[in-house]
Design a protein around this motif. Structure first.
Motif, PDB file in Angstrom:
ATOM      1  N   ALA A 212     -61.289  79.871  27.292  1.00  0.00           N
ATOM      2  CA  ALA A 212     -60.035  79.515  26.400  1.00  0.00           C
ATOM      3  C   ALA A 212     -58.784  80.338  27.012  1.00  0.00           C
ATOM      4  N   ALA A 213     -59.192  81.494  27.409  1.00  0.00           N
ATOM      5  CA  ALA A 213     -57.973  82.215  27.980  1.00  0.00           C
ATOM      6  C   ALA A 213     -57.527  81.536  29.308  1.00  0.00           C
TER       7      ALA A 213
ATOM      8  N   TYR B 264     -55.616  78.517  28.545  1.00  0.00           N
ATOM      9  CA  TYR B 264     -54.365  78.881  28.498  1.00  0.00           C
ATOM     10  C   TYR B 264     -53.466  79.029  29.484  1.00  0.00           C
ATOM     11  N   MET B 265     -53.907  79.528  30.625  1.00  0.00           N
ATOM     12  CA  MET B 265     -53.045  79.801  31.490  1.00  0.00           C
ATOM     13  C   MET B 265     -52.977  78.629  32.524  1.00  0.00           C
TER      14      MET B 265
ATOM     15  N   ARG C 113     -57.255  66.710  30.781  1.00  0.00           N
ATOM     16  CA  ARG C 113     -56.078  66.878  29.832  1.00  0.00           C
ATOM     17  C   ARG C 113     -54.964  67.555  30.634  1.00  0.00           C
TER      18      ARG C 113
ATOM     19  N   LYS D 194     -51.117  68.991  30.114  1.00  0.00           N
ATOM     20  CA  LYS D 194     -49.980  69.232  29.245  1.00  0.00           C
ATOM     21  C   LYS D 194     -48.815  69.074  29.738  1.00  0.00           C
ATOM     22  N   ARG D 195     -47.994  67.930  29.118  1.00  0.00           N
ATOM     23  CA  ARG D 195     -46.880  67.648  29.638  1.00  0.00           C
ATOM     24  C   ARG D 195     -45.651  68.444  29.341  1.00  0.00           C
TER      25      ARG D 195
ATOM     26  N   ASN E 251     -43.127  67.568  27.804  1.00  0.00           N
ATOM     27  CA  ASN E 251     -42.420  67.472  26.295  1.00  0.00           C
ATOM     28  C   ASN E 251     -43.320  67.681  25.305  1.00  0.00           C
ATOM     29  N   GLY E 252     -44.164  68.401  25.830  1.00  0.00           N
ATOM     30  CA  GLY E 252     -45.267  68.972  24.812  1.00  0.00           C
ATOM     31  C   GLY E 252     -46.474  68.415  24.288  1.00  0.00           C
ATOM     32  N   ARG E 253     -46.444  66.999  24.796  1.00  0.00           N
ATOM     33  CA  ARG E 253     -47.648  66.110  24.565  1.00  0.00           C
ATOM     34  C   ARG E 253     -48.760  66.365  25.555  1.00  0.00           C
ATOM     35  N   VAL E 254     -49.788  66.070  25.264  1.00  0.00           N
ATOM     36  CA  VAL E 254     -51.302  66.174  25.878  1.00  0.00           C
ATOM     37  C   VAL E 254     -51.500  64.758  26.334  1.00  0.00           C
ATOM     38  N   ARG E 255     -51.849  64.781  27.653  1.00  0.00           N
ATOM     39  CA  ARG E 255     -52.009  63.566  28.348  1.00  0.00           C
ATOM     40  C   ARG E 255     -53.549  63.593  28.726  1.00  0.00           C
TER      41      ARG E 255
ATOM     42  N   MET F 293     -60.525  60.186  21.960  1.00  0.00           N
ATOM     43  CA  MET F 293     -60.587  61.015  20.905  1.00  0.00           C
ATOM     44  C   MET F 293     -59.878  60.480  19.426  1.00  0.00           C
TER      45      MET F 293
ATOM     46  N   PRO G 130     -52.551  76.070  22.532  1.00  0.00           N
ATOM     47  CA  PRO G 130     -52.243  76.271  23.995  1.00  0.00           C
ATOM     48  C   PRO G 130     -51.843  75.194  24.688  1.00  0.00           C
ATOM     49  N   GLU G 131     -51.914  73.877  24.409  1.00  0.00           N
ATOM     50  CA  GLU G 131     -51.383  72.788  24.985  1.00  0.00           C
ATOM     51  C   GLU G 131     -50.252  72.518  24.741  1.00  0.00           C
TER      52      GLU G 131
ATOM     53  N   PRO H 183     -45.943  74.018  24.048  1.00  0.00           N
ATOM     54  CA  PRO H 183     -44.985  75.013  24.012  1.00  0.00           C
ATOM     55  C   PRO H 183     -44.196  74.943  22.788  1.00  0.00           C
ATOM     56  N   HIS H 184     -44.485  74.558  21.810  1.00  0.00           N
ATOM     57  CA  HIS H 184     -43.822  74.286  20.585  1.00  0.00           C
ATOM     58  C   HIS H 184     -43.395  75.554  19.959  1.00  0.00           C
TER      59      HIS H 184
ATOM     60  N   PRO I 242     -53.736  86.452  27.404  1.00  0.00           N
ATOM     61  CA  PRO I 242     -54.780  87.050  28.219  1.00  0.00           C
ATOM     62  C   PRO I 242     -54.349  88.091  29.106  1.00  0.00           C
TER      63      PRO I 242
ATOM     64  N   LEU J 145     -57.552  82.155  21.439  1.00  0.00           N
ATOM     65  CA  LEU J 145     -57.730  83.263  22.375  1.00  0.00           C
ATOM     66  C   LEU J 145     -58.430  84.596  21.705  1.00  0.00           C
TER      67      LEU J 145
ATOM     68  N   ILE K 274     -49.774  66.809  20.320  1.00  0.00           N
ATOM     69  CA  ILE K 274     -50.231  65.340  19.963  1.00  0.00           C
ATOM     70  C   ILE K 274     -50.584  64.859  21.259  1.00  0.00           C
TER      71      ILE K 274
ATOM     72  N   ASP L  70     -50.580  62.109  24.318  1.00  0.00           N
ATOM     73  CA  ASP L  70     -49.451  61.402  24.833  1.00  0.00           C
ATOM     74  C   ASP L  70     -50.011  59.742  25.113  1.00  0.00           C
TER      75      ASP L  70
END
Lengths: 372, 558
Positions: free
Chosen positions: A202-203, A206-207, A246, A248-249, A251-255, A279, B261-262, B264-265, B412, B449, B471, B473
């Motif tokens: 997970a860490a 995160y990076m 996955r 991370k775009r 604008n904050g959305r996940v593709r 999903m 984590p996915e 930056p809100h 981390p 984490l 959310i 895309d």
């Protein structure tokens, strides 16, 4: 989509932004991570060679595979090894990660310390010191560009190997420092998920800004039992897998993207996934119990409901008396004061009209005349 | 909402002497019947030296009293004696005494005469129509006098009093959230006889509220606002979030934001929070795991100029035929927001995320930026925070309200990210620090984490708990489920709202909101407008679609 990833890594990050970082995760169920890593490496190399990318070169930190291997990889892709040293540098952490061999050389037990690769390599003798590693990477990167200001891509062969020697915070610090460094244009690494706890993975997720996971297409039910079915499944998993990405775009959305990958003699191939397995979005939003749409089954059931006054159509023409003398009825046989309607399956409904003043269509389905 | 206390409250000590006389509280002679005394009604109509409700000769206006007096005068006499003596002699004792005297001497008028004059002196009744003794004799000394006294409105039925300012009030107004101290003793009893020998003070109501010193004057600082239960709020920088939380972040509370984590809100929330603090000149500490946290200050948004801040474009969809109005709720709130906008512009500004904050807001401010990766543990940072907050100038009643913003506490890269107990104790001490120095702290952390047990502990430590979620895309299913999906950047859920000084929880209409960037500039939070789906597997009861009370992921459910 591997192409998409390669393009993203090629384009690198914008000014002042963290560099895009890809983590390639694989599991023991489908251990094709190194193939994917090689594929991406070779794709990027070709981009860099043709000078189509933002970065000038690649710095590879080789931890789990020897530099010789990479040399051969480049050769197999058609790159000339000698000239490739201008844009491809390897930091060799494979030969002597903890400095034992150099101690042996000092003591005279072995003769020399060389990886056998003709690529210029820097040998790192102390993998545990990540600050030093960081500075060596930066040094190599500076060598790649003429003025030392150009950007370069960093590839870490296996962060799992790195995590064997050092702690998670220091590895995470290294990765974040690399990402935030101005000269690093993109970054990618390989991680074997089974070797670490979930917190560690997970860490590392995160990076990263992109996460590519290789999953087996068919999950074997019984695990490591040696059924013939299982064996064939496992063998399949050694060649084919599902590639989930996955991203991370900004604008904050996940593709999320899915592909099927297969490894053959010629190399690795990515094909679009035959069955989409996305999903469910319903897990994200709160549940609401208010349904207006009918499901298929409900629609069928509704169609099957027999309405009591509906003409079912039994093939006979039904003469319907509508309470007034029409021209047709004058010629008709008789004028009844009662109207009979027969349901095909049900009983009879005998209806005596109250008066002739009633509107003729009030109690009959006018479509009955049509006898459809 | 108000519950009446049916049991007699203990006697309250006299709190404020009004005039020369103090309040006397008399124990109820009979078990309370549960009827609250509401003398206020009568008091308001007849103030000060109002006439007694009945005159001397109006014996029969109060029939019940008259009957008692006629047939059994000792009871009535006992009650009067008790009143006149202010409880020093009990009703029963004086009643018995009267009966004894009447039996022995046959002429209890002497005894009653004595009491009569005392009473007259106390209540300043005119000696009319004839002096006491004559009245006594004239009445034959029997219960007529007593009956007279009763008809004058004295006795057990204090409701008929026209004089004095009884200050009983209903005990049990627990639901009253408008705190503040009451200026009069609250002695609500069932059917007690409460006597107030108050000097006549001009009052229109039966009780008055004493404001505490702080709340009597509006807080001079523009960044603070009064809230219920004597709390002060400061703005989060996002007007919608302030509204959802009932005013803003309460001073002294710890706000935790659970990151995804996915996405930056959480940075959006932090940016708005910090900018708002700088605009209101509130001291600010910012800590993050970056090497150079000062760089983040450059991304702080600037407040929108009022001419840009037009009213929100209500994109009313074209009515194509009949549509079922399960989204009706979204049309309600917008009418209110228009009117409130002007008054609130000082307290909470709308921020334009595309424009950076002007330089002059940074100068002359107390801003500290700390990098969490500098030291291996949190002790130094804790010291830093406490020294920073203790330096906050605290004038008399003028609280500035400090802000602490910590980004990604469990990231981390920090050395202490493995040491969960240390982080926990740090947050606990930070919470007490913030409570004592009237600051607000916003901490973001990613629950994935840390281990689940610690994640739960961290969540429990928070006063206000909010989580943000990314959310997917270009998700067609989600686009069908939610309207306005194109503009959404994420989801925000409110799990806990800080309730200070009260035990009443805040129950929100909806806990999940969509985060949208209006015109790519300002962050707005909207209720989810969901298409009705088959929610047969859902647990919550049916709400007509627009907002639902349950949060989405079970792990974060409270």
């Amino acid at each position: 989509m591997a192409e998409w990833i390669c393009r993203t890594l090629r384009d690198g990050g914008l000014e002042g932004e963290h560099a895009p970082a890809l983590t390639i995760n694989d599991t023991i169920g489908c251990p094709l991570g190194s193939f994917v890593f090689d594929h991406i490496l070779s794709q990027l190399s070709s981009f860099i060679f043709c000078q189509k990318s933002q970065s000038n070169g690649i710095v590879l930190v080789a931890l789990s595979r020897s530099p010789l291997y990479y040399e051969q990889l480049l050769k197999s892709k058609g790159f000339d090894v000698v000239t490739s040293s201008t844009w491809f540098k390897i930091l060799d952490c494979y030969t002597d990660p903890l400095g034992w061999r150099s101690k042996l050389v000092e003591s005279g037990s072995i003769r020399s310390l060389s990886s056998g690769s003709s690529l210029t390599v820097n040998i790192c003798k102390n993998v545990k010191d990540l600050d030093e590693l960081f500075s060596s990477i930066l040094e190599l990167g500076k060598e790649l560009s003429g003025d030392g200001k150009g950007r370069f891509t960093v590839a870490i062969d296996s962060v799992s190997s790195l995590l064997r020697h050092t702690s998670v915070p220091s590895v995470a610090a290294l990765l974040s420092n690399l990402r935030s460094h101005d000269q690093v244009s993109s970054l990618f690494w390989l991680l074997h998920l089974d070797m670490h706890e979930t917190r560690v993975t997970a860490a590392l997720e995160y990076m990263s800004s992109m996460k590519a996971t290789i999953e087996p297409i068919v999950q074997s039910v019984d695990g490591p039992r040696g059924n013939s079915e299982n064996l064939s499944l496992m063998e399949q998993n050694l060649r084919r897998g599902k590639f989930c990405v996955r991203v991370k775009r900004r604008n904050g959305r996940v593709r999320m993207m899915f592909e099927e990958l297969s490894v053959e003699k010629s190399g690795i191939k990515f094909t679009p996934l035959s069955s989409e397995d996305e999903m469910t979005a319903q897990s994200l939003v709160p549940k609401v119990q208010f349904n207006l749409q009918l499901s298929e089954k409900e629609r069928n059931d509704r169609a099957n409901v027999v309405l009591p006054f509906e003409h079912q159509g039994n093939g006979k023409t039904i003469q319907i008396y509508d309470g007034r003398k029409s021209l047709n009825d004058d010629k008709a046989e008789m004028q009844h004061t009662s109207v009979q309607k027969v349901d095909s399956n049900r009983g009879e409904i005998i209806y005596f009209r109250d008066s002739d003043d009633e509107m003729p269509d009030s109690d009959e389905d006018p479509d009955d005349d049509l006898d459809i | 909402m108000v519950s009446v206390d049916k049991s007699p409250a203990p006697t309250a000590p006299p709190i404020q002497p009004l005039g020369q006389q103090t309040y006397v509280v008399v124990q109820p002679p009979a078990p309370p019947t549960g009827i609250p005394i509401q003398p206020g009604h009568q008091v308001q109509s007849s103030v000060l030296a109002g006439p007694w409700s009945t005159g001397l000769c109006d014996c029969f206006s109060d029939v019940s009293n008259c009957c008692i007096t006629c047939w059994c005068p000792c009871i009535t006499f006992g009650q009067i004696a008790e009143i006149v003596d202010r409880g020093s002699t009990s009703c029963g004792a004086s009643g018995a005494l009267y009966a004894l005297i009447a039996y022995i001497t046959g002429c209890a008028c002497i005894y009653s005469c004595f009491y009569r004059s005392r009473m007259r002196r106390q209540y300043m009744l005119p000696e009319d129509p004839c002096p006491d003794c004559l009245v006594e004799l004239g009445r034959g000394g029997d219960g007529d006098w007593v009956g007279t006294a009763m008809t004058m409105g004295l006795g057990a039925g204090e409701e008929k009093w026209g004089k004095g300012v009884p200050l009983t009030r209903r005990v049990g107004e627990a639901g009253d959230e408008e705190g503040g101290r009451w200026g009069a003793p609250a002695t609500g009893k069932g059917s007690s006889s409460v006597t107030y020998m108050a000097a006549t003070k001009p009052r229109t109501t039966s009780f008055s509220r004493n404001f505490s010193a702080v709340s009597s004057t509006a807080p001079h600082a523009p960044g603070l606002k009064h809230g219920p239960n004597g709390t002060l709020f400061l703005s989060s920088g996002i007007p919608d979030l302030d509204k959802i939380l009932g005013g803003g972040f309460a001073l002294g509370s710890l706000v935790m934001v659970m990151e995804d984590p996915e996405a930056p809100h959480h940075m959006l929330l932090l940016r708005n929070f910090m900018s708002q603090g700088l605009i209101h000149h509130q001291p600010l500490i910012y800590a993050s795991s970056a090497k150079d946290p000062r760089g983040f200050l450059g991304t702080l948004p600037s407040p929108m100029v009022s001419k840009d801040d037009k009213s929100r474009v209500h994109e009313t969809e074209q009515e194509k035929g009949l549509r079922i109005a399960w989204q009706y709720k979204k049309y309600f709130g917008e009418h209110n927001s228009e009117s409130q906008r002007d008054g609130k512009s000082e307290y909470c500004s709308n921020f334009d995320l595309r424009k950076p904050l002007e330089r002059h807001f940074f100068s002359g401010q107390r801003i500290d930026c700390v990098s969490l990766t500098e030291s291996t543990d949190l002790a130094t940072f804790q010291e830093h925070c406490s020294s920073f907050l203790s330096q906050t100038p605290r004038d008399n009643g003028n609280i500035a309200g400090g802000r602490i913003a910590i980004q990604s506490l469990c990231s981390p890269q920090c050395e202490f990210s493995n040491k969960e107990w240390e982080m926990l104790s740090f947050i606990r001490s930070l919470k007490s620090l913030v409570r004592s120095s009237n600051a607000v702290s916003v901490i973001t952390f990613a629950p994935s984490l840390v281990s689940t047990a610690f994640s739960k502990r961290l969540q429990h430590l928070a006063d206000t708990l909010v989580s943000v979620k990314a959310i997917p895309d270009e998700d067609k299913e989600l686009a069908k489920l939610l309207t306005g999906y194109q503009d959404m950047v994420g989801l925000l859920s409110v799990h806990k709202v800080a309730r200070i000084n009260t035990q009443v929880p805040a129950i929100l209409e909806a806990t999940t909101f969509s985060m949208k960037l209006q015109k790519r500039r300002s962050l707005i939070l909207e209720c989810l407008n969901q298409a009705p789906v088959d929610g047969s597997s859902g647990a919550s009861y049916a709400s007509s679609g627009s907002c639902s009370g349950s949060s989405k992921t079970g792990a974060l459910d409270f």
